[in-house]
Design an enzyme around this catalytic site. Sequence first.
Site, PDB file in Angstrom:
ATOM      1  N   CYS A 166       0.845  -0.991  -0.494  1.00 62.42           N
ATOM      2  CA  CYS A 166       0.182  -0.170  -0.729  1.00 62.42           C
ATOM      3  C   CYS A 166       1.298   1.569   0.149  1.00 62.42           C
ATOM      4  CB  CYS A 166      -0.998  -0.031   1.366  1.00 62.42           C
ATOM      5  SG  CYS A 166      -2.450   0.962   1.206  1.00 62.42           S
ATOM      6  N   HIS A 279      -3.542  -5.506   0.069  1.00 63.38           N
ATOM      7  CA  HIS A 279      -3.074  -5.690   1.835  1.00 63.38           C
ATOM      8  C   HIS A 279      -2.979  -6.993   1.434  1.00 63.38           C
ATOM      9  CE1 HIS A 279      -3.122  -2.102   3.594  1.00 63.38           C
ATOM     10  NE2 HIS A 279      -3.638  -1.500   2.717  1.00 63.38           N
TER      11      HIS A 279
END
Length: 352
Positions: A166, A279
């Site tokens: 991320c 994620h």
Amino acid sequence: MWRFCFFLSLLFFDVSAVKSAESIFLPSQIGVEDSRVFESLSLSPVCSAADPNLNYKPVIGILTHPGEGRWDARLHSLKNYAYATNISYIAASYVKLAETGGARVIPLIYNEPEEILFQKLELVNGVIFTGGWAKTGLYYDVVEKIFNKVMEKNDAGEHFPVYAMCLGFEILSMIISQNRDILERFNSVNYASSLQFFKNVNIEATVFQRFPPELLKKLSADCLVMQNHYFGISPDNFQGNPYLSSFFNIVTTSADKDSKTFVSTIRSKRYPVTAFQWHPEKNAFEWGSSEIPHSEDAIQVTQHAANYLVSEARKSMNRPSSEKVLSNLIYNYKPTYSGYKGSGDDEVYIFT
């Protein structure tokens, strides 16, 4: 008469059961000919010797992020608070991801004196750059310094992997592209998506290499990964930057809520560097959002991602003294449960 028939049926059942039971033998109960079958199945296993080229006690360094892990409407004031107080944190899900693959963790506290930070870097076999919001200031500078140091290690012949997720993906893209304005806006906060494998991509040596074929198919057809970001890079802009396109291969793309396509997984062409815009840690270890996928397939995605991370770290031959490692492990700190407060992370390690 009926009693006699009933007796015969019971007798038949008992005899059948005995015969069935007698057909199950221990190895010591079978004849010489049959024993050869068991020998071929290696009933006397020989434990394989350890591979001297692998490190069976890998340690992953995870860089802390400014703040306490809270994520809400007061974001800007939280940024100021985080930098003013020198508090930093690691979401426990990243620690659990490394542990799932069979590694231990040492926290790399981003605002420690640089000398101490780089001493700790010498104790680990790989680094994770986590999600978050800090794209400027000291945190950005520290990520850049660690990344450059890791590249030096790899150039010197040491296998030293990087896993960036991320925010980590975004900062590495900014560093390598030499353009802090390379990121674009996407509507990709708090939702699950699929992964589309990039055209003509070769998944060998990528995180997906050991995924079962059926799971690879499901990745493209089902929403098995969690997205939670405002920024990203379109494939065209990624390939249009000569620094990014020469350093990374695009492995997967994904679409945001407005059907805009962004790059979601990249792997370095030369170095053991993998970056995710998604994620991999959340599926198995975060429960605060109803959007996080928790199906068996989604959990397998987390497990395979963890296995890949640690398999890369095992190739590192950095083996520091056990005493130094033990005194710096994250086991020396206590996690804080924050999920009931509505935090973005269920559990965090806080460093003050």
